[in-house]
Design a protein around this motif. Structure first.
Motif, PDB file in Angstrom:
ATOM      1  N   LYS A 178     -88.738 -17.407 -24.102  1.00 26.85           N
ATOM      2  CA  LYS A 178     -89.481 -17.221 -25.357  1.00 26.85           C
ATOM      3  C   LYS A 178     -90.009 -15.790 -25.460  1.00 26.85           C
ATOM      4  O   LYS A 178     -89.911 -15.165 -26.515  1.00 26.85           O
ATOM      5  N   ALA A 220     -89.169 -12.999 -28.185  1.00 22.36           N
ATOM      6  CA  ALA A 220     -90.254 -12.420 -28.985  1.00 22.36           C
ATOM      7  C   ALA A 220     -90.258 -10.900 -28.865  1.00 22.36           C
ATOM      8  O   ALA A 220     -90.509 -10.189 -29.838  1.00 22.36           O
ATOM      9  N   LYS A 275     -84.863 -16.500 -36.719  1.00 25.60           N
ATOM     10  CA  LYS A 275     -85.979 -16.374 -35.787  1.00 25.60           C
ATOM     11  C   LYS A 275     -86.648 -17.735 -35.595  1.00 25.60           C
ATOM     12  O   LYS A 275     -86.890 -18.181 -34.471  1.00 25.60           O
ATOM     13  N   SER A 276     -86.892 -18.393 -36.707  1.00 23.31           N
ATOM     14  CA  SER A 276     -87.557 -19.689 -36.664  1.00 23.31           C
ATOM     15  C   SER A 276     -86.700 -20.716 -35.910  1.00 23.31           C
ATOM     16  O   SER A 276     -87.214 -21.504 -35.111  1.00 23.31           O
ATOM     17  N   GLU A 318     -86.762 -19.957 -32.074  1.00 22.28           N
ATOM     18  CA  GLU A 318     -88.053 -20.349 -31.498  1.00 22.28           C
ATOM     19  C   GLU A 318     -88.132 -21.863 -31.350  1.00 22.28           C
ATOM     20  O   GLU A 318     -88.585 -22.390 -30.328  1.00 22.28           O
ATOM     21  N   TYR A 319     -87.657 -22.551 -32.382  1.00 18.80           N
ATOM     22  CA  TYR A 319     -87.655 -24.015 -32.343  1.00 18.80           C
ATOM     23  C   TYR A 319     -86.735 -24.522 -31.231  1.00 18.80           C
ATOM     24  O   TYR A 319     -87.043 -25.485 -30.530  1.00 18.80           O
ATOM     25  N   ASP A 334     -88.362 -24.207 -27.938  1.00 19.23           N
ATOM     26  CA  ASP A 334     -89.495 -25.124 -27.909  1.00 19.23           C
ATOM     27  C   ASP A 334     -89.046 -26.556 -27.608  1.00 19.23           C
ATOM     28  O   ASP A 334     -89.660 -27.265 -26.809  1.00 19.23           O
TER      29      ASP A 334
END
Lengths: 348, 298
Positions: free
Chosen positions: A318, A322, A287-288, A291-292, A295
């Motif tokens: 995004k 989510a 997940k991290s 998201e990164y 980003d």
């Protein structure tokens, strides 16, 4: 007797030497395994585990760049990235062997079926644009623009175009030399879809290579050559080859960061994707990482030679991730729909 | 007497038939030299190009860094470690099995149809394209035995690949051990196992080890089977155990060579130099073993 013993000893010594040589190698291998878990105390730096990424070699440089930068955020998470091709990657993804698949084309219906059969869900996220570029020799004086119909005449299956004069009567009566990606490539799939109307339908009597550098070399070395390849390869070889503006009927447009980003370079601008397994997305390190990825994509995508999506598209992506919106937005007729609108489906 | 002999030799030398034959012979010699140089010339050209492109990037930073999207920061550390892990584990699996198989075929198996069948199979396996072993490795080690995309699965696949070559090399070497040595051992009451352990194997060892190192040298340059079993292209860690993900030198080199940026092509050349150095090192060990064994046999 003593002579024989000496020989035995020396043979044993040799075996010992060899064994210790390999043991040493193994030892060295064990050595540098330290992780650089230091300082920063935010949540990501506490994460560990492995996020395995595989798939398209076109998307590979983007995922590699994100994986490289992610190390500074989450030093204990391992992110190996493979490049076994969009199709090859999907096979591993369907087998549950990877968490994320890089894809230079949307997932096929058959692949979706097999994923469903395996009980796996996926989240489709666009990460960048690639503009397939049509290139000719640097000293080619006659080609200033090619219409989609002309490209189709050159590349359609069973095409009888053998000479430039058969494309346009005013062009030289010289044999045309064709270079392009092989059928395992996502670039091939997309080009044939956009130009020939059917992904995979192409004439086969051309010089094919999975390595776009070979296409550059081929076209740069043949005055009557023409080929197509990924935008990044054209940008890096601007002085060796000449790019041909493509006219879809509304005027000729050459590929550039601007024209690819705003959608005017049609029909050869394509989004490239990552597909995240829903099972994997539940894991905090995956997940991290995703998201990164979304980003940092605008910055890193440009750095490795691709074109970033409009900012709105990343925002939608995004949200999509989510909210865990599964399924593909492709499958029907999507021509002319902006990418951020396209991916808004199912997003609240 | 002496004078007449000299004269007859002189007349022989000037005889037109003999001169033609000599010219032909010399011409053939030069032709052979030319063909020999052909191979060397290509090697020199290849080395020149690789050294010219890659030498500038070959420094400690290159050897001790992980791959990067920035060519000036990119290094080949994970490739070196991956390849060394791979080759070490391959040796661990392939050498005992290969030597044992060769010993059985040479020392124990009686000439029979089964033995001939096995022998033909091994010879054929040595010629199977490496990608086929990759597919086999993917099906058996990665999927069926669920070893995943680990360095262990890669090593087992590579072990399969080099096994036939090791068996054949070991057989040749064992066959070269004089029969008198075995008979002398038997005459002193040694069992077959004692004969093999104390006499045949030590005498054949240099040849076996040379074969092993040469076949491992071949394995370290293989790419196709590794891609098949799922070696990654970007790995920013070194394997710490046999179940870890990995990459290998040839995969890293291919990845760089296929990039659009010319700087990465230079990195690929530098990677090739590293791979060549490891190959030379391994071949050097093989030569050393040969040399030492030749000396100890004197």
């Amino acid at each position: 007797m003593s002579l024989h013993t000496t020989r035995l000893l020396s043979s044993d010594f040799k075996l010992l030497a060899l064994v210790s040589f390999f043991a040493l190698l193994t030892f060295i291998g064990c050595g540098g395994g330290e992780t650089t878990g230091n300082a920063s105390t935010n949540a990501a730096s506490e994460l560990s585990g492995t996020v395995s990424v595989d798939g398209s070699s076109t998307v590979f440089p983007i995922s590699e760049a994100v994986a490289e930068e992610f190390r500074s955020v989450a030093p204990r998470v391992r992110v190996p990235v493979g490049a076994s091709g969009t199709g090859g990657g999907f096979k591993k993804f369907i087998n549950g062997e990877t968490d994320i698949n890089d894809a230079s084309r949307p997932i096929k219906a058959s692949e979706q079926d097999r994923l469903a059969a395996a009980g796996l869900g996926f989240i489709e996220l666009p990460v960048a644009f690639d503009g397939i570029s049509v290139i000719v020799h640097r000293e080619n004086t006659w080609v200033d623009v090619l219409s989609v119909e002309e490209l189709n005449a050159i590349w359609k299956p069973e095409s009888t175009v053998m000479r430039w004069s058969q494309v346009r009567a005013s062009w030289p009566n010289e044999e045309i030399a064709l270079f392009g990606p092989g059928p395992d490539s996502g670039t091939f799939d997309y080009f044939t879809e956009a130009i020939n109307g059917d992904g995979g339908a192409s004439r086969s009597d051309y010089t094919a290579s999975e390595d776009d550098n070979v296409i550059v070399t081929g076209v740069a070395g043949d005055r009557h050559g023409i080929g197509y390849l990924g935008y990044a390869y054209y940008v890096e070889n601007k002085d060796a080859i000449k790019v041909v503006p493509v006219d879809p009927g509304s005027g000729a447009v050459a590929p550039s960061a601007q024209s690819i980003n705003d959608g005017t370079y049609a029909p050869l601008a394509r989004p490239v994707f990552i597909y995240v397994s829903t099972q994997s997305a539940a894991r905090p390190e995956v997940k991290s990482f995703v998201e990164y990825y979304l980003d940092q994509a605008p910055k890193l995508v440009a750095e490795v030679g691709y074109v970033a999506l409009p900012a709105a598209a990343y925002d939608v992506a995004k949200k999509r991730f989510a909210q865990g919106v599964t399924g593909s937005v492709y499958g029907g007729d999507r021509a002319g729909v902006a990418i951020d609108e396209l991916f808004s489906q199912g997003v609240n | 007497m002496e004078a007449s002999r000299i004269q007859s030799r002189a007349s022989l030398a000037t005889s037109p038939l003999l001169r033609r034959r000599r010219i032909l012979s010399t011409m053939f010699q030069w032709l052979c030299l030319l063909f020999t140089l052909c191979g060397v010339l290509f090697l020199v050209a290849l080395l020149y190009q690789v050294l010219r492109d890659g030498l500038g990037h070959l420094d400690w930073q290159f050897l001790s860094s992980f791959p990067s999207r920035k060519p000036e920061l990119a290094g080949i550390k994970s490739g070196i470690y991956g390849s060394l892990w791979l080759i070490s584990l391959t040796a661990v699996f392939a050498v005992p099995i290969g030597v044992a198989a060769a010993l059985y075929l040479e020392e124990y198996a009686k000439p029979s149809r089964v033995r001939t069948l096995i022998q033909i199979n091994i010879a054929n396996l040595a010629g199977v394209p490496s990608i086929v072993y990759g597919i086999l490795g993917l099906a058996i080690f990665v999927r069926a035995l669920t070893l995943d995309r680990s360095v262990l699965a890669g090593s087992l696949t590579m072990a399969l690949l080099v096994l036939p070559v090791i068996i054949i090399a070991a057989q040749e070497s064992i066959r070269g051990v004089p029969g008198s040595l075995r008979q002398a051992a038997y005459a002193l009451g040694a069992t077959r196992w004692q004969t093999v352990r104390d006499h045949v194997l030590p005498s054949a060892l240099p040849g076996i080890l040379t074969g092993v190192i040469l076949s491992l040298s071949r394995a370290i340059g293989e790419t196709a089977p590794l891609i098949m079993v799922g070696a990654y292209s970007y790995v920013a860690f070194v394997p710490t155990g046999p179940m870890d993900d990995f990459t290998a030198l040839p995969i890293q080199i291919y990845n760089w060579a296929a990039r659009p940026q010319a700087e990465f092509h230079a990195l690929a050349a530098a990677g090739i130099i590293v791979l060549l150095c490891i190959l030379f090192l391994m071949n050097g060990v093989a030569v050393l073993i040969r040399y030492r064994s030749a000396r100890s046999l004197k």
